[in-house]
Design a protein around this motif. Structure first.
Motif, PDB file in Angstrom:
ATOM      1  N   ALA A  80     -18.341   0.794   5.497  1.00  0.00           N
ATOM      2  CA  ALA A  80     -18.498   0.813   6.951  1.00  0.00           C
ATOM      3  C   ALA A  80     -17.815  -0.410   7.541  1.00  0.00           C
ATOM      4  CB  ALA A  80     -19.975   0.834   7.325  1.00  0.00           C
ATOM      5  N   LEU A  81     -16.970  -0.198   8.549  1.00  0.00           N
ATOM      6  CA  LEU A  81     -16.175  -1.291   9.101  1.00  0.00           C
ATOM      7  C   LEU A  81     -16.997  -2.228   9.977  1.00  0.00           C
ATOM      8  CD1 LEU A  81     -12.907   0.666   9.972  1.00  0.00           C
ATOM      9  CD2 LEU A  81     -13.391  -0.750   7.958  1.00  0.00           C
ATOM     10  N   ALA A  82     -18.088  -1.730  10.543  1.00  0.00           N
ATOM     11  CA  ALA A  82     -18.920  -2.581  11.406  1.00  0.00           C
ATOM     12  C   ALA A  82     -20.284  -1.938  11.576  1.00  0.00           C
ATOM     13  CB  ALA A  82     -18.254  -2.789  12.764  1.00  0.00           C
ATOM     14  N   GLU A  83     -21.245  -2.756  12.001  1.00  0.00           N
ATOM     15  CA  GLU A  83     -22.576  -2.239  12.324  1.00  0.00           C
ATOM     16  C   GLU A  83     -22.524  -1.512  13.658  1.00  0.00           C
ATOM     17  OE1 GLU A  83     -26.516  -4.448  13.771  1.00  0.00           O
ATOM     18  OE2 GLU A  83     -26.049  -4.878  11.663  1.00  0.00           O
ATOM     19  N   ARG A  84     -23.381  -0.491  13.819  1.00  0.00           N
ATOM     20  CA  ARG A  84     -23.448   0.245  15.084  1.00  0.00           C
ATOM     21  C   ARG A  84     -24.904   0.469  15.464  1.00  0.00           C
ATOM     22  NH1 ARG A  84     -20.613   4.535  17.640  1.00  0.00           N
ATOM     23  NH2 ARG A  84     -21.600   4.862  19.663  1.00  0.00           N
ATOM     24  N   ALA A  85     -25.292  -0.022  16.626  1.00  0.00           N
ATOM     25  CA  ALA A  85     -26.647   0.177  17.161  1.00  0.00           C
ATOM     26  C   ALA A  85     -27.712  -0.214  16.142  1.00  0.00           C
ATOM     27  CB  ALA A  85     -26.833   1.622  17.610  1.00  0.00           C
ATOM     28  N   GLY A  86     -27.500  -1.357  15.506  1.00  0.00           N
ATOM     29  CA  GLY A  86     -28.503  -1.882  14.593  1.00  0.00           C
ATOM     30  C   GLY A  86     -28.530  -1.241  13.228  1.00  0.00           C
ATOM     31  N   TYR A  87     -27.430  -0.577  12.838  1.00  0.00           N
ATOM     32  CA  TYR A  87     -27.434   0.115  11.540  1.00  0.00           C
ATOM     33  C   TYR A  87     -26.055   0.047  10.903  1.00  0.00           C
ATOM     34  CZ  TYR A  87     -27.923   3.871   8.110  1.00  0.00           C
ATOM     35  OH  TYR A  87     -27.953   4.608   6.943  1.00  0.00           O
ATOM     36  N   ARG A  88     -26.058  -0.212   9.599  1.00  0.00           N
ATOM     37  CA  ARG A  88     -24.831  -0.193   8.819  1.00  0.00           C
ATOM     38  C   ARG A  88     -25.138   0.419   7.450  1.00  0.00           C
ATOM     39  NH1 ARG A  88     -20.536  -5.124   8.359  1.00  0.00           N
ATOM     40  NH2 ARG A  88     -18.956  -4.056   7.121  1.00  0.00           N
ATOM     41  N   PRO A  89     -24.527   1.563   7.128  1.00  0.00           N
ATOM     42  CA  PRO A  89     -24.793   2.173   5.816  1.00  0.00           C
ATOM     43  C   PRO A  89     -24.231   1.315   4.691  1.00  0.00           C
ATOM     44  CG  PRO A  89     -22.988   3.307   6.918  1.00  0.00           C
ATOM     45  CD  PRO A  89     -23.561   2.338   7.915  1.00  0.00           C
ATOM     46  N   GLY A  90     -24.902   1.347   3.551  1.00  0.00           N
ATOM     47  CA  GLY A  90     -24.464   0.554   2.415  1.00  0.00           C
ATOM     48  C   GLY A  90     -23.140   1.028   1.838  1.00  0.00           C
ATOM     49  N   ASN A  91     -22.395   0.115   1.238  1.00  0.00           N
ATOM     50  CA  ASN A  91     -21.145   0.475   0.567  1.00  0.00           C
ATOM     51  C   ASN A  91     -21.426   1.456  -0.563  1.00  0.00           C
ATOM     52  OD1 ASN A  91     -19.671  -1.249   2.222  1.00  0.00           O
ATOM     53  ND2 ASN A  91     -19.842  -2.963   0.798  1.00  0.00           N
ATOM     54  N   ARG A  92     -20.444   2.285  -0.840  1.00  0.00           N
ATOM     55  CA  ARG A  92     -20.636   3.310  -1.862  1.00  0.00           C
ATOM     56  C   ARG A  92     -19.423   3.363  -2.784  1.00  0.00           C
ATOM     57  NH1 ARG A  92     -21.832   7.041   1.384  1.00  0.00           N
ATOM     58  NH2 ARG A  92     -19.828   8.104   1.586  1.00  0.00           N
ATOM     59  N   VAL A  93     -19.679   3.559  -4.078  1.00  0.00           N
ATOM     60  CA  VAL A  93     -18.633   3.769  -5.073  1.00  0.00           C
ATOM     61  C   VAL A  93     -18.943   5.052  -5.816  1.00  0.00           C
ATOM     62  CG1 VAL A  93     -17.550   2.887  -7.171  1.00  0.00           C
ATOM     63  CG2 VAL A  93     -18.162   1.299  -5.336  1.00  0.00           C
ATOM     64  N   ASP A  94     -17.927   5.911  -5.971  1.00  0.00           N
ATOM     65  CA  ASP A  94     -18.081   7.183  -6.673  1.00  0.00           C
ATOM     66  C   ASP A  94     -17.049   7.286  -7.782  1.00  0.00           C
ATOM     67  OD1 ASP A  94     -20.052   8.978  -4.973  1.00  0.00           O
ATOM     68  OD2 ASP A  94     -18.762   7.900  -3.559  1.00  0.00           O
ATOM     69  N   LEU A  95     -17.504   7.658  -8.970  1.00  0.00           N
ATOM     70  CA  LEU A  95     -16.636   7.897 -10.120  1.00  0.00           C
ATOM     71  C   LEU A  95     -16.848   9.329 -10.581  1.00  0.00           C
ATOM     72  CD1 LEU A  95     -17.349   4.591 -12.102  1.00  0.00           C
ATOM     73  CD2 LEU A  95     -15.489   5.020 -10.462  1.00  0.00           C
ATOM     74  N   SER A  96     -15.747  10.017 -10.879  1.00  0.00           N
ATOM     75  CA  SER A  96     -15.853  11.431 -11.220  1.00  0.00           C
ATOM     76  C   SER A  96     -14.927  11.784 -12.360  1.00  0.00           C
ATOM     77  CB  SER A  96     -15.525  12.292 -10.002  1.00  0.00           C
ATOM     78  OG  SER A  96     -15.603  13.654 -10.308  1.00  0.00           O
ATOM     79  N   ALA A  97     -15.404  12.680 -13.230  1.00  0.00           N
ATOM     80  CA  ALA A  97     -14.581  13.256 -14.295  1.00  0.00           C
ATOM     81  C   ALA A  97     -14.839  14.758 -14.307  1.00  0.00           C
ATOM     82  CB  ALA A  97     -14.928  12.643 -15.652  1.00  0.00           C
ATOM     83  N   GLY A  98     -13.774  15.547 -14.357  1.00  0.00           N
ATOM     84  CA  GLY A  98     -13.945  16.996 -14.320  1.00  0.00           C
ATOM     85  C   GLY A  98     -12.997  17.711 -15.255  1.00  0.00           C
ATOM     86  N   TRP A  99     -13.456  18.847 -15.743  1.00  0.00           N
ATOM     87  CA  TRP A  99     -12.668  19.693 -16.646  1.00  0.00           C
ATOM     88  C   TRP A  99     -12.680  21.114 -16.120  1.00  0.00           C
ATOM     89  CZ3 TRP A  99     -15.142  23.719 -19.334  1.00  0.00           C
ATOM     90  CH2 TRP A  99     -14.340  24.426 -20.238  1.00  0.00           C
ATOM     91  N   SER A 100     -11.555  21.816 -16.245  1.00  0.00           N
ATOM     92  CA  SER A 100     -11.490  23.225 -15.880  1.00  0.00           C
ATOM     93  C   SER A 100     -10.750  23.994 -16.961  1.00  0.00           C
ATOM     94  CB  SER A 100     -10.799  23.411 -14.535  1.00  0.00           C
ATOM     95  OG  SER A 100      -9.430  23.053 -14.636  1.00  0.00           O
ATOM     96  N   HIS A 101     -11.136  25.271 -17.120  1.00  0.00           N
ATOM     97  CA  HIS A 101     -10.535  26.117 -18.151  1.00  0.00           C
ATOM     98  C   HIS A 101     -10.326  27.510 -17.583  1.00  0.00           C
ATOM     99  CE1 HIS A 101      -9.586  27.853 -22.042  1.00  0.00           C
ATOM    100  NE2 HIS A 101     -10.498  28.793 -21.809  1.00  0.00           N
TER     101      HIS A 101
END
Length: 330
Positions: free
Chosen positions: A227-248
Protein backbone atom coordinates in the motif's frame (compact mmCIF):
# COMPACT_ATOMS: atom_id res chain seq x y z
CA UNK A 1 10.98 -30.15 -37.79
CA UNK A 2 12.71 -29.93 -34.40
CA UNK A 3 11.63 -31.41 -31.07
CA UNK A 4 10.22 -28.13 -29.84
CA UNK A 5 8.00 -27.81 -32.92
CA UNK A 6 6.76 -31.38 -32.47
CA UNK A 7 5.67 -30.81 -28.89
CA UNK A 8 3.98 -27.47 -29.51
CA UNK A 9 0.46 -28.68 -30.57
CA UNK A 10 -0.20 -30.58 -27.34
CA UNK A 11 1.54 -27.91 -25.35
CA UNK A 12 -0.83 -25.25 -26.63
CA UNK A 13 -3.68 -27.32 -25.20
CA UNK A 14 -1.99 -28.11 -21.91
CA UNK A 15 -1.10 -24.50 -21.12
CA UNK A 16 -4.73 -23.41 -20.62
CA UNK A 17 -4.64 -25.44 -17.44
CA UNK A 18 -1.46 -23.68 -16.45
CA UNK A 19 -3.29 -20.41 -16.82
CA UNK A 20 -4.85 -21.04 -13.46
CA UNK A 21 -1.43 -21.47 -11.91
CA UNK A 22 -0.27 -17.90 -12.35
CA UNK A 23 -0.67 -15.73 -9.27
CA UNK A 24 0.60 -12.19 -9.72
CA UNK A 25 -2.60 -10.59 -8.46
CA UNK A 26 -2.79 -11.74 -4.87
CA UNK A 27 -5.88 -12.52 -2.82
CA UNK A 28 -7.62 -10.15 -0.46
CA UNK A 29 -6.36 -10.32 3.07
CA UNK A 30 -7.71 -12.68 5.68
CA UNK A 31 -8.82 -10.58 8.64
CA UNK A 32 -10.70 -11.03 11.89
CA UNK A 33 -14.03 -10.92 10.05
CA UNK A 34 -12.67 -12.94 7.17
CA UNK A 35 -12.78 -10.91 3.95
CA UNK A 36 -10.97 -13.03 1.38
CA UNK A 37 -10.94 -14.37 -2.17
CA UNK A 38 -9.32 -17.16 -4.18
CA UNK A 39 -5.81 -16.57 -5.49
CA UNK A 40 -6.24 -17.91 -9.02
CA UNK A 41 -5.64 -16.01 -12.25
CA UNK A 42 -5.54 -16.49 -16.01
CA UNK A 43 -2.94 -14.51 -17.93
CA UNK A 44 -1.36 -14.82 -21.36
CA UNK A 45 2.05 -15.79 -20.02
CA UNK A 46 0.79 -18.90 -18.25
CA UNK A 47 -1.70 -19.53 -21.05
CA UNK A 48 1.14 -19.74 -23.55
CA UNK A 49 -0.60 -17.35 -25.97
CA UNK A 50 1.60 -14.27 -25.57
CA UNK A 51 2.24 -14.35 -29.35
CA UNK A 52 -1.50 -14.17 -30.05
CA UNK A 53 -2.30 -10.50 -30.32
CA UNK A 54 -5.60 -8.93 -29.40
CA UNK A 55 -8.23 -9.24 -26.69
CA UNK A 56 -9.21 -11.92 -24.22
CA UNK A 57 -11.73 -11.94 -21.39
CA UNK A 58 -11.92 -14.15 -18.31
CA UNK A 59 -15.02 -14.44 -16.11
CA UNK A 60 -14.49 -16.26 -12.83
CA UNK A 61 -17.03 -16.97 -10.11
CA UNK A 62 -15.61 -17.62 -6.63
CA UNK A 63 -17.39 -18.99 -3.58
CA UNK A 64 -15.60 -18.87 -0.24
CA UNK A 65 -17.12 -19.17 3.24
CA UNK A 66 -15.06 -18.39 6.32
CA UNK A 67 -16.77 -19.95 9.31
CA UNK A 68 -13.96 -21.50 11.36
CA UNK A 69 -12.37 -19.65 14.25
CA UNK A 70 -8.61 -20.05 14.45
CA UNK A 71 -6.07 -18.82 16.96
CA UNK A 72 -2.50 -19.12 15.76
CA UNK A 73 -2.39 -22.52 14.08
CA UNK A 74 -5.23 -24.10 16.06
CA UNK A 75 -8.97 -24.29 15.40
CA UNK A 76 -11.04 -23.07 18.35
CA UNK A 77 -14.73 -22.79 19.24
CA UNK A 78 -16.73 -19.88 20.60
CA UNK A 79 -16.35 -21.39 24.08
CA UNK A 80 -12.57 -20.93 23.83
CA UNK A 81 -12.72 -17.17 23.35
CA UNK A 82 -11.01 -15.03 26.02
CA UNK A 83 -13.18 -13.23 28.57
CA UNK A 84 -12.35 -9.78 27.18
CA UNK A 85 -13.52 -10.66 23.66
CA UNK A 86 -16.13 -8.19 22.35
CA UNK A 87 -17.90 -10.43 19.83
CA UNK A 88 -18.20 -13.96 18.50
CA UNK A 89 -17.49 -13.93 14.76
CA UNK A 90 -19.94 -16.33 13.09
CA UNK A 91 -19.25 -16.28 9.37
CA UNK A 92 -18.26 -14.30 6.32
CA UNK A 93 -19.68 -15.64 3.06
CA UNK A 94 -17.96 -14.29 -0.05
CA UNK A 95 -19.28 -14.67 -3.57
CA UNK A 96 -17.26 -12.83 -6.19
CA UNK A 97 -17.40 -12.39 -9.95
CA UNK A 98 -13.97 -11.38 -11.24
CA UNK A 99 -13.92 -9.94 -14.78
CA UNK A 100 -10.48 -9.67 -16.39
CA UNK A 101 -10.01 -7.94 -19.74
CA UNK A 102 -6.60 -8.48 -21.34
CA UNK A 103 -5.10 -6.90 -24.46
CA UNK A 104 -1.81 -8.04 -26.01
CA UNK A 105 -0.32 -5.28 -28.15
CA UNK A 106 2.76 -7.33 -29.09
CA UNK A 107 4.33 -10.73 -28.30
CA UNK A 108 6.13 -9.03 -25.39
CA UNK A 109 3.62 -6.53 -23.96
CA UNK A 110 0.09 -6.94 -22.66
CA UNK A 111 -2.24 -4.96 -20.42
CA UNK A 112 -5.10 -6.12 -18.20
CA UNK A 113 -7.94 -4.62 -16.20
CA UNK A 114 -9.46 -6.73 -13.42
CA UNK A 115 -12.82 -5.80 -11.88
CA UNK A 116 -14.19 -7.73 -8.88
CA UNK A 117 -17.91 -7.57 -8.11
CA UNK A 118 -18.61 -9.11 -4.73
CA UNK A 119 -21.50 -10.13 -2.55
CA UNK A 120 -20.54 -10.41 1.11
CA UNK A 121 -22.54 -11.61 4.12
CA UNK A 122 -20.95 -11.23 7.54
CA UNK A 123 -22.49 -11.93 10.94
CA UNK A 124 -21.32 -11.80 14.53
CA UNK A 125 -22.84 -11.77 18.01
CA UNK A 126 -21.81 -9.12 20.51
CA UNK A 127 -20.79 -10.19 24.00
CA UNK A 128 -22.15 -8.29 26.99
CA UNK A 129 -19.11 -6.86 28.76
CA UNK A 130 -20.76 -7.13 32.19
CA UNK A 131 -22.35 -10.58 32.08
CA UNK A 132 -20.34 -12.27 29.31
CA UNK A 133 -23.61 -13.43 27.72
CA UNK A 134 -24.32 -13.17 24.01
CA UNK A 135 -26.07 -9.95 23.12
CA UNK A 136 -27.08 -8.26 19.89
CA UNK A 137 -26.72 -10.06 16.57
CA UNK A 138 -25.16 -7.83 13.90
CA UNK A 139 -25.05 -8.56 10.19
CA UNK A 140 -23.83 -6.90 7.01
CA UNK A 141 -24.97 -7.94 3.55
CA UNK A 142 -23.90 -5.99 0.50
CA UNK A 143 -23.11 -6.33 -3.20
CA UNK A 144 -20.52 -3.86 -4.45
CA UNK A 145 -17.70 -3.41 -6.93
CA UNK A 146 -14.36 -3.90 -5.20
CA UNK A 147 -10.90 -2.48 -5.89
CA UNK A 148 -10.03 -2.54 -9.59
CA UNK A 149 -6.54 -3.61 -10.69
CA UNK A 150 -4.69 -2.15 -13.69
CA UNK A 151 -1.81 -4.43 -14.71
CA UNK A 152 0.93 -4.68 -17.31
CA UNK A 153 3.17 -7.63 -18.20
CA UNK A 154 6.42 -7.87 -20.17
CA UNK A 155 7.23 -11.28 -21.62
CA UNK A 156 10.89 -11.92 -22.42
CA UNK A 157 11.51 -12.83 -26.10
CA UNK A 158 11.70 -16.60 -26.48
CA UNK A 159 15.17 -17.96 -27.15
CA UNK A 160 15.48 -20.38 -30.11
CA UNK A 161 14.91 -24.02 -29.09
CA UNK A 162 14.27 -22.96 -25.48
CA UNK A 163 11.57 -24.57 -23.34
CA UNK A 164 11.83 -21.88 -20.64
CA UNK A 165 10.11 -18.51 -20.57
CA UNK A 166 9.94 -15.74 -18.03
CA UNK A 167 8.06 -12.50 -17.49
CA UNK A 168 7.86 -9.43 -15.28
CA UNK A 169 4.57 -7.89 -14.18
CA UNK A 170 3.36 -4.89 -12.25
CA UNK A 171 0.54 -2.48 -11.73
CA UNK A 172 -1.77 -0.82 -9.26
CA UNK A 173 -4.73 -1.83 -7.17
CA UNK A 174 -6.91 1.27 -7.28
CA UNK A 175 -9.09 2.64 -4.49
CA UNK A 176 -12.37 2.11 -6.34
CA UNK A 177 -14.20 -0.02 -3.75
CA UNK A 178 -16.14 1.61 -0.93
CA UNK A 179 -14.65 1.57 2.57
CA UNK A 180 -17.68 2.96 4.40
CA UNK A 181 -20.43 0.35 3.89
CA UNK A 182 -22.91 0.21 6.81
CA UNK A 183 -25.72 -2.20 7.72
CA UNK A 184 -29.41 -1.38 8.18
CA UNK A 185 -28.75 -0.08 11.71
CA UNK A 186 -26.18 2.40 10.43
CA UNK A 187 -23.21 0.51 11.87
CA UNK A 188 -20.18 0.78 9.57
CA UNK A 189 -18.38 -2.50 8.95
CA UNK A 190 -14.78 -2.77 10.06
CA UNK A 191 -12.24 -1.84 7.41
CA UNK A 192 -11.01 -5.38 6.71
CA UNK A 193 -14.59 -6.38 5.83
CA UNK A 194 -15.21 -3.52 3.39
CA UNK A 195 -15.30 -4.12 -0.40
CA UNK A 196 -12.30 -1.79 -0.77
CA UNK A 197 -9.28 -0.94 1.35
CA UNK A 198 -9.37 2.75 0.39
CA UNK A 199 -5.70 2.59 -0.56
CA UNK A 200 -3.76 2.48 -3.80
CA UNK A 201 -1.41 -0.52 -3.76
CA UNK A 202 1.65 -1.27 -5.85
CA UNK A 203 1.85 -4.81 -7.30
CA UNK A 204 5.11 -6.26 -8.69
CA UNK A 205 5.89 -9.82 -9.69
CA UNK A 206 8.04 -12.19 -11.70
CA UNK A 207 7.25 -15.59 -13.16
CA UNK A 208 8.89 -18.43 -15.07
CA UNK A 209 7.45 -21.33 -17.07
CA UNK A 210 9.06 -24.60 -18.11
CA UNK A 211 7.82 -26.96 -20.83
CA UNK A 212 8.21 -30.55 -19.58
CA UNK A 213 7.84 -33.15 -22.29
CA UNK A 214 4.94 -33.22 -24.71
CA UNK A 215 2.03 -32.33 -22.42
CA UNK A 216 3.32 -30.90 -19.13
CA UNK A 217 4.23 -27.42 -17.92
CA UNK A 218 5.52 -25.99 -14.65
CA UNK A 219 4.92 -22.40 -13.53
CA UNK A 220 6.69 -20.55 -10.69
CA UNK A 221 5.76 -17.09 -9.54
CA UNK A 222 6.52 -14.51 -6.86
CA UNK A 223 4.50 -11.37 -6.12
CA UNK A 224 4.68 -8.50 -3.65
CA UNK A 225 1.92 -6.00 -2.81
CA UNK A 226 2.49 -2.74 -0.93
CA UNK A 227 0.00 0.00 0.00
CA UNK A 228 1.47 3.33 -1.07
CA UNK A 229 -0.14 5.34 1.73
CA UNK A 230 -2.61 5.19 4.59
CA UNK A 231 -6.22 6.14 3.82
CA UNK A 232 -8.79 7.26 6.40
CA UNK A 233 -6.89 5.69 9.27
CA UNK A 234 -6.19 2.36 7.58
CA UNK A 235 -3.30 0.74 5.76
CA UNK A 236 -3.39 -2.95 4.76
CA UNK A 237 -0.31 -4.97 5.60
CA UNK A 238 2.30 -5.81 2.97
CA UNK A 239 1.82 -9.14 1.28
CA UNK A 240 4.13 -11.67 -0.39
CA UNK A 241 2.83 -14.57 -2.49
CA UNK A 242 4.82 -17.54 -3.79
CA UNK A 243 3.27 -20.02 -6.19
CA UNK A 244 4.20 -23.25 -7.96
CA UNK A 245 1.88 -24.95 -10.43
CA UNK A 246 1.81 -27.97 -12.71
CA UNK A 247 -0.52 -28.79 -15.61
CA UNK A 248 -0.91 -31.92 -17.72
CA UNK A 249 -2.85 -32.31 -20.96
CA UNK A 250 -4.81 -35.56 -20.75
CA UNK A 251 -6.10 -35.03 -24.31
CA UNK A 252 -6.41 -32.23 -26.87
CA UNK A 253 -9.59 -31.18 -25.05
CA UNK A 254 -9.12 -31.42 -21.29
CA UNK A 255 -6.29 -30.96 -18.81
CA UNK A 256 -5.55 -31.54 -15.14
CA UNK A 257 -3.86 -28.98 -12.93
CA UNK A 258 -2.42 -28.60 -9.46
CA UNK A 259 -0.97 -25.56 -7.74
CA UNK A 260 0.52 -24.74 -4.35
CA UNK A 261 0.35 -21.17 -3.03
CA UNK A 262 2.06 -19.70 -0.02
CA UNK A 263 0.89 -16.27 1.16
CA UNK A 264 2.31 -14.12 3.93
CA UNK A 265 0.43 -11.03 5.04
CA UNK A 266 1.76 -8.49 7.53
CA UNK A 267 -0.43 -6.80 10.14
CA UNK A 268 -2.68 -3.91 9.14
CA UNK A 269 -1.92 -0.50 10.64
CA UNK A 270 -3.69 2.77 11.39
CA UNK A 271 -6.36 4.01 13.79
CA UNK A 272 -9.11 2.07 11.97
CA UNK A 273 -7.08 -1.15 11.74
CA UNK A 274 -6.94 -4.11 14.10
CA UNK A 275 -3.25 -5.06 13.99
CA UNK A 276 -3.64 -7.70 16.70
CA UNK A 277 -6.30 -9.46 14.60
CA UNK A 278 -4.74 -9.18 11.15
CA UNK A 279 -1.90 -10.83 9.27
CA UNK A 280 -1.49 -14.48 8.38
CA UNK A 281 0.59 -17.21 6.76
CA UNK A 282 -1.24 -19.73 4.61
CA UNK A 283 -0.43 -22.59 2.26
CA UNK A 284 -3.12 -23.84 -0.14
CA UNK A 285 -3.33 -26.73 -2.59
CA UNK A 286 -5.62 -26.28 -5.59
CA UNK A 287 -6.48 -29.20 -7.87
CA UNK A 288 -8.62 -28.50 -10.90
CA UNK A 289 -9.63 -29.35 -14.44
CA UNK A 290 -10.00 -27.33 -17.63
CA UNK A 291 -11.83 -28.12 -20.86
CA UNK A 292 -11.14 -26.49 -24.23
CA UNK A 293 -14.43 -25.51 -25.88
CA UNK A 294 -13.22 -24.85 -29.39
CA UNK A 295 -10.16 -22.87 -30.39
CA UNK A 296 -11.01 -19.68 -28.52
CA UNK A 297 -12.80 -20.81 -25.35
CA UNK A 298 -11.82 -22.54 -22.12
CA UNK A 299 -13.90 -23.48 -19.09
CA UNK A 300 -12.41 -24.56 -15.78
CA UNK A 301 -13.16 -25.54 -12.20
CA UNK A 302 -10.83 -25.47 -9.21
CA UNK A 303 -11.06 -26.44 -5.54
CA UNK A 304 -8.70 -24.65 -3.16
CA UNK A 305 -7.98 -26.32 0.17
CA UNK A 306 -5.76 -24.98 2.97
CA UNK A 307 -3.05 -27.29 4.28
CA UNK A 308 -1.53 -24.75 6.69
CA UNK A 309 -3.08 -21.68 8.32
CA UNK A 310 -1.40 -19.46 10.89
CA UNK A 311 -3.12 -16.24 11.92
CA UNK A 312 -2.39 -13.42 14.34
CA UNK A 313 -4.90 -13.29 17.16
CA UNK A 314 -8.27 -14.91 16.44
CA UNK A 315 -9.58 -14.87 12.88
CA UNK A 316 -12.16 -16.55 10.68
CA UNK A 317 -10.67 -18.90 8.08
CA UNK A 318 -12.19 -21.04 5.28
CA UNK A 319 -12.44 -24.81 5.05
CA UNK A 320 -12.12 -24.61 1.25
CA UNK A 321 -13.07 -22.42 -1.70
CA UNK A 322 -14.42 -23.03 -5.21
CA UNK A 323 -13.78 -21.25 -8.49
CA UNK A 324 -15.49 -21.71 -11.87
CA UNK A 325 -14.51 -19.76 -14.94
CA UNK A 326 -14.65 -19.16 -18.66
CA UNK A 327 -11.93 -17.61 -20.84
CA UNK A 328 -12.51 -16.37 -24.39
CA UNK A 329 -10.00 -14.98 -26.90
CA UNK A 330 -11.17 -12.62 -29.64
Amino acid sequence: MNARTLRRPLLRLSIPAAALLAVWAPPAAQASCGAASCNLLNDRFALGTWDRLGWSVDLRYESLTQDRLREGTHAISADDLPEDEEAVERHTRNQTLVTTLDYAVSPQWSFALRVPTLHRDHAHDLIDEDTGALGAHEQWRFSRVGDVQALVRWQAPAAPQSDVGWALAGGLKLATGSHSVANGDGSVAERALQPGTGTTDLIVGASARWVLGLADALTLQATATHALAERAGYRPGNRVDLSAGWSHAMSPVWSLMLQANYSQRARDSGEEAEPELSGSRTLNLSPGVSVAAGHDDLVYAVVQAPVYQQVNGIQLVPRYSLAFGWTHSF
